[in-house]
Design a protein around this motif. Sequence first.
Motif, mmCIF file in Angstrom:
data_model
loop_
_atom_site.group_PDB
_atom_site.id
_atom_site.type_symbol
_atom_site.label_atom_id
_atom_site.label_comp_id
_atom_site.label_asym_id
_atom_site.label_seq_id
_atom_site.Cartn_x
_atom_site.Cartn_y
_atom_site.Cartn_z
ATOM 1 N N PHE A 89 113.105 42.799 -7.111
ATOM 2 C CA PHE A 89 113.241 42.320 -8.742
ATOM 3 C C PHE A 89 112.225 41.121 -8.787
ATOM 4 C CE2 PHE A 89 115.398 39.254 -5.980
ATOM 5 C CZ PHE A 89 115.251 37.960 -6.828
ATOM 6 N N ILE A 93 114.002 41.340 -14.108
ATOM 7 C CA ILE A 93 113.733 42.929 -13.996
ATOM 8 C C ILE A 93 113.876 43.027 -12.834
ATOM 9 C CG2 ILE A 93 111.785 44.408 -14.485
ATOM 10 C CD1 ILE A 93 110.869 42.615 -16.645
ATOM 11 N N VAL A 95 113.174 46.605 -10.241
ATOM 12 C CA VAL A 95 112.546 47.885 -10.274
ATOM 13 C C VAL A 95 113.073 48.754 -9.177
ATOM 14 C CG1 VAL A 95 110.145 48.810 -9.741
ATOM 15 C CG2 VAL A 95 110.331 46.531 -10.876
ATOM 16 N N LYS A 97 112.764 52.154 -7.109
ATOM 17 C CA LYS A 97 111.844 53.569 -6.900
ATOM 18 C C LYS A 97 112.762 54.556 -6.211
ATOM 19 C CE LYS A 97 107.612 51.847 -7.308
ATOM 20 N NZ LYS A 97 106.694 52.367 -8.058
ATOM 21 N N THR A 121 117.945 49.935 -19.517
ATOM 22 C CA THR A 121 117.318 50.241 -18.616
ATOM 23 C C THR A 121 115.855 51.223 -19.283
ATOM 24 O OG1 THR A 121 118.501 52.662 -18.564
ATOM 25 C CG2 THR A 121 119.019 50.745 -16.828
ATOM 26 N N ALA A 123 113.414 54.349 -17.749
ATOM 27 C CA ALA A 123 112.843 55.155 -16.504
ATOM 28 C C ALA A 123 111.783 56.058 -16.944
ATOM 29 C CB ALA A 123 114.335 55.884 -16.111
ATOM 30 N N THR A 127 110.267 55.789 -11.174
ATOM 31 C CA THR A 127 110.685 54.463 -11.237
ATOM 32 C C THR A 127 111.503 54.042 -12.586
ATOM 33 O OG1 THR A 127 108.443 54.060 -10.293
ATOM 34 C CG2 THR A 127 109.531 52.148 -11.420
ATOM 35 N N PHE A 129 113.166 50.665 -14.614
ATOM 36 C CA PHE A 129 113.292 49.156 -14.951
ATOM 37 C C PHE A 129 114.597 48.847 -15.289
ATOM 38 C CE2 PHE A 129 108.463 49.969 -15.262
ATOM 39 C CZ PHE A 129 108.174 48.812 -14.203
ATOM 40 N N LEU A 131 116.642 45.745 -17.099
ATOM 41 C CA LEU A 131 116.524 44.453 -17.790
ATOM 42 C C LEU A 131 117.944 43.726 -17.355
ATOM 43 C CD1 LEU A 131 114.938 42.210 -19.076
ATOM 44 C CD2 LEU A 131 115.727 43.224 -21.157
ATOM 45 N N ALA A 138 119.924 39.449 -11.488
ATOM 46 C CA ALA A 138 118.712 40.427 -10.876
ATOM 47 C C ALA A 138 118.783 40.272 -9.290
ATOM 48 C CB ALA A 138 117.389 40.326 -11.123
ATOM 49 N N CYS A 142 120.233 43.312 -6.569
ATOM 50 C CA CYS A 142 119.338 43.748 -5.656
ATOM 51 C C CYS A 142 120.100 43.733 -4.282
ATOM 52 C CB CYS A 142 117.937 43.339 -5.579
ATOM 53 S SG CYS A 142 116.699 43.754 -6.761
#
Length: 150
Positions: A89, A93, A95, A97, A121, A123, A127, A129, A131, A138, A142
């Motif tokens: 993050f 945001i 991210v 993968k 989101t 996509a 990937t 993203f 928000l 965030a 994570c």
Amino acid sequence: MKTDRQSMILEIIEKEDVDTQEQLQQRLQEQGVRCTQATISRDIKQLHLIKEPVGQGRYRYTVSSQRNRLNVADKLRTIFRESIISVDFAQNIVVVKTMAGLANAAAAALDGMNVPYMVGTLAGDDTAFLLMRDTESARTFCEEIHEMLR
């Protein structure tokens, strides 16, 4: 069958005070559903039902306030173990993968889970993203994902 039975259980406990598995089994039988006490017990666990007091020493089954949170965690765990490569993050945001072709599915699943601190989101192929409402959300998200991936 299982999904229908569990939906019926939720309807029954919403409409009336049921405080024993036997009562629940009887209500299901009245609606044409035959099942054992062991099945009812498993359903109660899977639906995250708890007993709450209704007064005069009586209790009733109800859905745990933690149910949505537990369901989200179970779904996320399955999705992420199968598809996520990494999560990081920056500010608010996140991210994510994924393996090729799975970012869209992961983002769609997240959107459907109504995560309260996630705004939305976006996509691509591998990937996504996410928000979040703020940096702390965030970071927390994570950390939870890293725990699930272990």
